[in-house]
Structure formats: C-alpha cells, structure tokens
Write a protein that holds these residues in place. Structure first.
Motif, PDB file in Angstrom:
ATOM      1  N   LYS A 576       0.837  -1.202   0.000  1.00  0.00           N
ATOM      2  CA  LYS A 576       0.000   0.000   0.000  1.00  0.00           C
ATOM      3  C   LYS A 576       0.869   1.247   0.000  1.00  0.00           C
ATOM      4  O   LYS A 576       0.588   2.226  -0.696  1.00  0.00           O
ATOM      5  CB  LYS A 576      -0.950   0.006   1.196  1.00  0.00           C
ATOM      6  N   ILE A 577       1.928   1.181   0.859  1.00  0.00           N
ATOM      7  CA  ILE A 577       2.853   2.325   0.875  1.00  0.00           C
ATOM      8  C   ILE A 577       3.415   2.522  -0.528  1.00  0.00           C
ATOM      9  O   ILE A 577       3.427   3.633  -1.080  1.00  0.00           O
ATOM     10  CB  ILE A 577       3.990   2.109   1.883  1.00  0.00           C
ATOM     11  N   ASN A 579       2.184   1.598  -3.368  1.00  0.00           N
ATOM     12  CA  ASN A 579       1.138   2.121  -4.275  1.00  0.00           C
ATOM     13  C   ASN A 579       0.991   3.631  -4.135  1.00  0.00           C
ATOM     14  O   ASN A 579       0.868   4.342  -5.122  1.00  0.00           O
ATOM     15  CB  ASN A 579      -0.211   1.470  -3.964  1.00  0.00           C
ATOM     16  N   GLN A 580       0.959   4.065  -2.841  1.00  0.00           N
ATOM     17  CA  GLN A 580       0.802   5.498  -2.607  1.00  0.00           C
ATOM     18  C   GLN A 580       2.005   6.267  -3.141  1.00  0.00           C
ATOM     19  O   GLN A 580       1.859   7.355  -3.710  1.00  0.00           O
ATOM     20  CB  GLN A 580       0.609   5.783  -1.101  1.00  0.00           C
ATOM     21  N   VAL A 581       3.206   5.665  -2.971  1.00  0.00           N
ATOM     22  CA  VAL A 581       4.416   6.309  -3.517  1.00  0.00           C
ATOM     23  C   VAL A 581       4.266   6.474  -5.031  1.00  0.00           C
ATOM     24  O   VAL A 581       4.509   7.544  -5.587  1.00  0.00           O
ATOM     25  CB  VAL A 581       5.683   5.487  -3.168  1.00  0.00           C
ATOM     26  N   ASN A 582       3.828   5.396  -5.672  1.00  0.00           N
ATOM     27  CA  ASN A 582       3.658   5.467  -7.129  1.00  0.00           C
ATOM     28  C   ASN A 582       2.627   6.528  -7.514  1.00  0.00           C
ATOM     29  O   ASN A 582       2.770   7.233  -8.517  1.00  0.00           O
ATOM     30  CB  ASN A 582       3.236   4.117  -7.694  1.00  0.00           C
ATOM     31  N   ARG A 583       1.582   6.635  -6.664  1.00  0.00           N
ATOM     32  CA  ARG A 583       0.525   7.597  -6.958  1.00  0.00           C
ATOM     33  C   ARG A 583       1.083   9.030  -6.898  1.00  0.00           C
ATOM     34  O   ARG A 583       0.862   9.841  -7.802  1.00  0.00           O
ATOM     35  CB  ARG A 583      -0.594   7.419  -5.929  1.00  0.00           C
ATOM     36  N   VAL A 584       1.836   9.262  -5.792  1.00  0.00           N
ATOM     37  CA  VAL A 584       2.416  10.596  -5.651  1.00  0.00           C
ATOM     38  C   VAL A 584       3.406  10.849  -6.797  1.00  0.00           C
ATOM     39  O   VAL A 584       3.475  11.935  -7.367  1.00  0.00           O
ATOM     40  CB  VAL A 584       3.095  10.761  -4.285  1.00  0.00           C
TER      41      VAL A 584
END
Lengths: 760, 163
Positions: A576-577, A579-584
């Motif tokens: 999840k972390i 994924n969020q990194v990729n999102r940012v």
C-alpha cells in the motif's frame, strides 16, 4: 414671164444676162435656187428656160415650181427665147455640148459644164470672203464696245491726252468724280482741266513730270496732295503711261488718278498704333514676343530677354528648338500651331530648363491678323509661374502622401463634421469595421460605438479643446461583433484654425490583446511550472526514500523474516505504501511534464502566417549571422492541425539552427519555402551553411545530439522538433552534405478535419 | 552477465535513499558501493572497477554533471545512469552531453532501475570488449615477440576487466 425677172433692175456692167439651162439635174437645181435666193452676188442671171428630156429631173421640176418655162422635147426650142444671151450646158455630155455649139444662133453664147463648174467654184470663194469680212466687222465692233465698257468701268479716273497734252477722252469715273461732262474735257489742255479740279497747277509747264511720258515713253507715277473745299487734305496717286501706236510712236498719254486719302490716313493711324504697341512691348513687365509662321522670333521685348536669359540678338530669327530643350520646344510648337489654327488666344503651360533652373512658363498665345482676318504673326505673353507651380507640386505631393497614408493605414481613420456625421472613412476603417466608405459616409460615427452616448461624451470633450488619447474601447462591426480598439480623437481644423469636425484614429488592438493574453498565459504557465518543478523535486527525494524503504521492507517480508502476525500486517501494508508512492510519483511526474509544456492544444495554424510572426524575433539573430532570409511562400496554402505555438517552436529551432550554420560561414542565405504537395504541407528551411557530416546527420534527431559548442544551444533540440512533428502525424527530414548547406523539410498533413485531435 | 557480477556505484547526498537502495540492490545480487559525494565517488572509481554509476544531479559541492564528466575521463566505458527528482529538460540535455546511458526520474520504479543497470552493464562490456579487440589486433599486428604480446594482452584484459 415671171414678175420677178422683169423687176430686176438693170445693172451697169451689165444688164442681167438672159440665160437658159440645158440639163435639169441637181446642178441646175442649185443654180436656180441661188438665182431665186439672190445669192449669186454680182452675177445677174435671168433664167428664162430649162430643158431636159426627163420630165422628172430635179432641176426641171424645181423650174416648174418657181415658174420658169421648161422644155422636155427639143432643147433647141430654147433658141426661140427672145434676147437670150446665154445657154448653160449642164448635162455633162460632150455630144450635147458639141451639138449646141453647132446649132446655136451666133448671138447666144455657150457655157458648157466645164465653164459652169469653174464659175461655181469662183462664186463659192467669193461667198466665203463676204461672210468672213462680215464676221470681222462684228468682232471689231464688239471689241470696241467692250473696251469702252472697261474704260468706263475702271474706278480710277482716266484722262487721255494727245501729244500736245490736250485731252481727247475721259472715262466715266473721271467725269462723275469731277462732276464734268465729256465736252468739259475734250479739246482742253491738261492744266486747264487740272485747274478746274484742283486749283492752279503747281508745276511749271516745262518741268511737268509727265512730259517725260510724252517725250520718252516712260511710265511715271506720283502722289499728289491737295485740299478740298473744306480744307481737308486729300491724297491721290497719279500714274502716267504713254499711248503708243503699233510702231511704238508716242501718240499721247493716259493719266490715271486714284484717290488714296483713306489709305494714307489708315497708314498714319497704323504707324501711331505701331509706335504705341512698340512702347507697350518695351515697357511691359510680361515677356512679350512675336513669331512668324516658321516659328522664328521676329520681335521680343526686354522682359522676354530677361526671362530667357538671352540677348535679343540670340533670340531673334531663332525657333524654340534652337533656344530650348526639345521637349519644351515641341510643346511650345504645339501651342503655336493651335493658336494659328484656332485664330484666338490659347493658353499653354510649359516646363523647361533655363540654365540650371527648372522653370514653368504660363503663356497666352494669339495670332495677329491682317485686315483680311488672316493670321500673319503670332504674339505670345509669358509669365514665370515656377514658384507657384512648385508650391502646387509640393502641395499635391503632400496631399498624395497624406492620402496614401490615409488609404494604406491599417488604422481606422474617420473624420466627421461638427454634428458627428462621417465625412471620410479610410480603407483601414472599411477593413476593420466591415462597412464600405459609401455606406459609412453621412452616417453618425456613434453608429460604430458600443455605447453611442460614449461618442457624444467624446465629442463634448474634443469640442472643449481636450483630446481623447489611446482610449481602450470596443467598436461595433457591421456583423455585430465587437472590435477592441484604442481610440484617439481630436479636432479637425480648417486653415484658419476653426474647428470643422473631428478626426478619429482607432487602432485594432484585438491582436495585441490576444497576444497579451497568450503572453500572460505562458508566463503564468511558466511560473506555475517553476513552482511545480521545485515542489516535485522536493517531494520526489523523500518519496524516493519512502519508496526504497518500503521496497526493502517488502523484500524482507517476502523472504520470511519477522513474526507471523507482523508479517501479515507488513505484507498488507507495505505494498500500500508503495502504491501510494507510485501515486504521488505520477502526480509529480505530471507536474513536471506540465512545467515543461503548456497543455497540448490543437488549433488550425496558417503556416505562412506562423513563419511571418516569428521572423521579427529572429531578426537580431539573422543580423548577427549576416544572413539574408528569403521567403518563398505558396499562396493559399492549406492550414495544418497543429498548435500554433508548437509549430512556431519547431520553426524557431530550425531557423535558428540554419542561422547558426550560416554564421559559421560568416554570412549567407536562409530560405523559407512553403508548398502544398498531395494533401501535405511541406515547409523547407534551407541554408547555404557548411552542412552536416553523415555521422551526425544520421543521429540528428536523437536526444542529446548537437553540433553546437557547449553553451550555444538554445536548450531546445531537434529531438523536441521531432517529437512535436511526430505528435501531429508529421515527418521531419534532413538533407545535407558537407559544404552543400542543409535543408530541413517539415511535412505536416494538410488540415481536412480541423478539430481532429492528434494522437492524444 | 548476472547481477552478482555487476558492480554498481551509487552517488547521492540523500543518505537514507542510498542506504535502502543499496540494501535492495544487494539483495538483487548486485555488487554495490554507495557514496554521498562526488569527491568520494571519484576516489572509489580510482580504487575499483565499476560497471555502472547511478548519479544524482543535485548534490552539494560537485554536481552530478561534473561527476559524470570526471568519471568518464577516468573510466571511459563506465556507464552512468542519471537519477534525479528534478525533471528538468536542461539537466537531461546536459547529462546527455556527458554521454549518460539513461535519465531516470525519482522515485524510480525498482524493476526499471534493475533492468537499466543490467542494460548499462551489458553496454559497458560490449564497448570495452570492442575496444579490447581493437587494441588486441593492434598489439598482435605490432610485431612484438610472442611473450611480449601475451603480456600486453593480459594487461589489456585486466584493464578492460575481461576474464
């Protein structure tokens, strides 16, 4: 016996000859006719009988008709006629003649047909002589009558004198003019007649000049002045001519007198006029001159000499061709010809060179006519109108210049009268507002104002002496759309400085506004971009750390390290972390992309216009490179579906590269060529610089390839151009050989569906 | 070439980043050395033979562009991969001028990084092998004694890291 024969009077040399004719042919008939008509002249024939065996012979028949006895049986019966003197034999037969010869009584003579013939011929000759003489007499008489008529018809007085100076004749004019009859003249001496007419003859008899006429056969003419009863001077010309016979002997004299008083007086008048005219010419401030038919100057006044800057002697006898340049002379000759032909004053303006000066002459030319109304000379009056003409030319130039400015100006220039109604409407106004001048003139200018009261407000301001300057406003076009303009309105004044209306200039600032908008937009974008770029960088580093830690921990979990409960949580949380990194990261990447470019947008670009718009920005660069930019555009080029700013970015890059290449050669040429080829728009940017070698050329569009020294790059490489062109389904090609220059071709699809987005 | 044989030099002033990046790469089997400044990086390059250097552009002191330049002077075949949080095109262009193998944005997808490192290493050995062959041909055709030639080729092998 017929009466006629009896009544013939007896003539001296004879009495009539009693005659009979033998042979009643046509000869007989002629003789009888002559006898009857009495045309025989001196012949006195009495024909007393005619004989012929043929009762129908024409002579016999005629004899019967006029009552002459005839014999048809034996001609010898004729011998019986009493006192017959003569027989004329006209039978033409010798035996008849011989028989008559033998048988005739002796007192009857015979003329045979030979003798008769001879007599006939003689008679004919006499006839002819008579008629000729008669004719001559008539002619002489006619001639005499004619001469008398002429003599009397001559208006001059003619007196004919004999060698003793005694008058023998005078013509009608002489008698009438001097109130005389012929008997007052005939038989008197000339001086007697003279005395009666003109008083005492002034000339002593011995000195009379007319003696020379009588004595020596000379012609003499003299003018005599005398005074009439009222004491008025009279003038006469007297001509004396000898009267000679056929051998040249002087028989007398003809004296012809003509009154020339009128002419003398006229000549005197003329002399006075001439003197006055001469004085006028000399004193006239106008150049005044007289020319003859050949165009030669025959008289010039001092003003003319001054104007032509020549001595009179250098003008007189010369034509304009010898004095002026050919062109001026042609024109002056034309004026002359017109004046000669028209016979009244003509005006002529000529421009000519006098020394170093250009001079304009205004000339009035008119023919001088003689008493018959025939032109005999040409008079010209010239004034130097150079100053006036130059001022006029200058004025015209200024007017034309101003008119051109007005017409060619893209600025809307409108003048109005004091009421605000349009007086003039230039082309800029026509093009910008959509009205033609014809439509606009006469209408109130307020028509074009978004708010018509604004115009009234402006007019009040201008009338009060204030000007409206660079006021941003919107005008109404004919199609109802609004045109952003900058208005300047001021007073229109006449020569005396009185306000006669307004003159308004409105600049179309829609372009400027749009450009300003674009600039603001791109500046704003750039600012946002810079912030975004900074933010992204600041975020990306810590984000990278987070990502790496999470990734590392994730890999540890995968390897089975850690408590089972914790592991489950890690396995759930760590991805999840990530994924969020990729999102940012996606967000920051987008921010960075955005920072580099404004949002991609498609519009329909006019390639020629796009090129022209960027050229001003490249002028400095071109000057530095000593490059000449040549434009070779195809008119009516189809448009392309490319965002104009991106298209311009490509062109700026390629032209800049070309200029840099040319600069390496210390100057040269850059060509911008646009063409439409099979549904594509081809833009060629060509230079005559040093060219590119093969190795570089093949990798030219790859990123990071440059032929420029470090620090010289624009920061926008060919790869960007390539990217942009590719994005719009286009192609970019390069043609180059070392030493042969370089040309780039940008090939873009011509716009068919203007709104089709590129491969977005 | 397996990951184990690939020697990677990580250069970034962000210590925490290179710490974990190193750990991950080591776990992938790369030989990794991490340094936090250009200066130390050049020392490392002098001491050891690396296949790929991963360079951050924005660093205090010597920046990434200069580091790349100096590395290339020392080790022409050493491939550099630029890893930056600053997506500036100018930076990419400048890196390109230093013949960077690739330009990657932070945070980088780990798999992409690993693949890039492998490709870069392969490029390095390709370039050095090509150069090695060229020079070998030069040596063998220079006309020295067989022993001399063998010695020189051995030296060359060492120089280009060819086993």
């Amino acid at each position: 016996m017929p009466d006629r024969l009896i009544t013939q009077p007896p003539s001296p040399r004879g009495r009539s000859i009693n005659t009979a004719i033998v042979g009643g042919g046509t000869g007989c008939e002629s003789v009888l006719k002559m006898v009857k008509d009495d045309t025989l002249g001196r012949f006195r024939l009495r024909v007393q009988g005619v004989a012929d065996v043929d009762p129908q012979a024409p002579g016999l028949r005629y004899a019967r008709e006029i009552g002459i006895p005839t014999v048809t049986t034996d001609y010898r019966d004729l011998y019986e006629i009493p006192d017959l003197h003569l027989i004329i034999e006209l039978t033409g037969k010798y035996e008849v003649r011989d028989e008559i010869e033998r048988t005739r009584p002796r007192h009857i003579r015979l003329i045979d047909h030979f003798g008769a013939r001879l007599l006939w011929e003689l008679h004919q000759a006499e006839e002819a002589g008579i008629s000729q003489r008669t004719e001559m007499r008539e002619r002489v008489e006619a001639e005499r009558v004619r001469i008398v008529q002429i003599f009397n018809s001559i208006p001059d007085e003619i007196l004919v004198l004999n060698s003793d100076m005694v008058a023998t004749d005078a013509n009608r004019a002489f008698l009438t003019n001097n109130d005389m009859i012929i008997d007052d003249v005939r038989g008197r001496h000339c001086y007697e007649i003279d005395q009666r007419i003109r008083g005492e003859c002034q000339v002593a008899v011995g000195n009379c000049p007319f003696f020379a006429v009588i004595k020596e056969g000379q012609h003499i003419s003299l003018v005599r002045k005398h005074f009439d009863a009222d004491g008025r001077a009279l003038y006469a010309v007297i001509v004396g001519a000898p009267l000679q016979d056929a051998d040249g002997n002087v028989l007398g004299m003809i004296e012809m007198t003509r009154d020339i008083t009128k002419r003398i007086l006229l000549e005197e008048d003329l002399r006075v006029t001439e003197v006055q005219l001469k004085q006028f010419m000399v004193q006239a401030p106008l150049a005044t001159y007289v020319k003859n038919h050949a165009g030669q100057y025959i008289d010039v006044n001092p003003a003319t000499c001054e104007m032509f800057q020549k001595k009179a002697s250098d003008i007189l006898g010369k034509t304009d061709y010898e004095i002026f340049d050919r062109e001026a002379a042609e024109k002056m000759r034309g004026g002359d010809r017109e004046a000669w032909q028209e016979r009244f004053a003509v005006n002529e303006d000529v421009e000519l060179r006098l020394g170093a000066r250009r001079v304009f002459l205004s000339t009035v030319k008119f023919p001088i006519v003689d008493h018959d109304g025939k032109p005999k000379a040409l008079c010209g009056l010239s004034t130097d109108i150079t100053a006036q003409k130059e001022a006029e030319i200058e004025l015209n130039k200024t007017r034309e210049y101003l008119q051109k400015i007005l017409n060619n100006s893209p600025v809307i220039i409108v003048t109005t009268d004091l009421e605000g109604n349009i007086v003039s409407f230039n082309r800029g106004a026509e093009e910008s507002l959509g009205y033609t001048a014809d439509e606009a003139i006469g209408k109130p200018a307020a028509l074009f104002y978004r708010d018509p009261t604004k115009r009234d407000e402006f007019l009040r301001l201008v009338k009060s002496g204030k000007a409206v300057k660079d006021y941003s406003y919107e005008l109404l076009r004919k199609d109802g759309t609004l045109l952003p303009v900058s208005i300047t309105l001021s007073q229109l004044k006449d020569a005396e400085g009185n306000m006669i209306g307004t003159v308004g200039m409105s600049k179309d600032i829609s372009q400027r506004k749009a450009l300003l908008g674009q600039m603001l937009q791109s500046e704003r974008m750039a600012a946002v971009g810079r912030v975004a770029s900074g933010v992204a960088h600041e975020i990306n580093n810590p984000l990278a750390v987070i990502g790496e830690i999470a990734g590392f921990l994730g890999s540890l979990v995968e390897e089975g390290i850690g408590e089972s409960e914790l592991r489950a949580e890690f396995s759930k949380g760590l991805p999840k972390i990530l994924n969020q990194v990729n999102r940012v990261r996606d967000i920051t990447q987008r921010l960075l992309t955005f920072a580099r470019k404004t949002e991609a947008r498609v519009d329909v670009a006019d390639v020629n216009g796009s090129l022209d718009e960027i050229l001003p920005f490249l002028q400095k660069e071109a000057r530095l490179a000593q490059a000449t930019i040549h434009r070779d555009y195809q008119e009516d080029l189809p448009r392309v579906s490319v965002e104009e700013m991106q298209l311009q970015e490509v062109f700026i890059n390629l032209i800049t590269n070309a200029l840099h290449a040319v600069a390496k050669n210390n100057g040269g040429n850059v060509w911008l060529i646009t063409r439409s080829e099979g549904g594509k728009v081809v833009v060629t940017i060509k230079d005559d610089g040093p060219g590119i070698d093969d190795a570089v050329r093949d990798r030219l569009f790859e990123p990071f390839v440059s032929t420029k020294a470090v620090g010289q790059g624009t920061g926008l490489g060919l790869s960007i151009c390539y990217g942009i062109v590719k994005r719009y389904d286009g192609e970019i090609r390069v043609y180059s050989e070392p030493g042969q220059g370089t040309s780039f071709k940008v090939i873009l699809p011509a716009c068919i569906q203007p709104n089709k987005p590129p491969d977005a | 070439m397996s990951s184990r044989e690939i020697r990677v030099l990580l250069i970034d002033d962000e210590e925490e980043l290179i710490e974990y990046l190193s750990k991950r790469l080591l776990k992938e089997g790369f030989t990794v050395r991490a340094v936090t400044s250009g200066k130390v990086a050049l020392e490392a390059v002098d001491e050891e033979d690396f296949d790929v250097a991963v360079v951050d552009l924005k660093m205090p002191g010597m920046d990434g562009i200069e580091v790349q330049e100096r590395i290339k002077q020392r080790r022409p075949f050493l491939q550099t991969v630029v890893l930056t949080g600053h997506g500036s095109f100018q930076a990419a262009l400048d890196s390109g001028k230093q013949d960077a193998f690739r330009f990657l944005n932070k945070p980088v997808d780990h798999e992409e990084l690993v693949n890039t490192l492998r490709e870069a290493a392969a490029e390095k050995s390709r370039e050095s092998l090509a150069r090695f062959r060229e020079e070998t041909i030069e040596i063998t055709s220079s006309g020295g004694t067989p022993r001399d030639i063998v010695q020189r080729v051995e030296a060359l092998r060492k120089k280009y890291g060819i086993g």
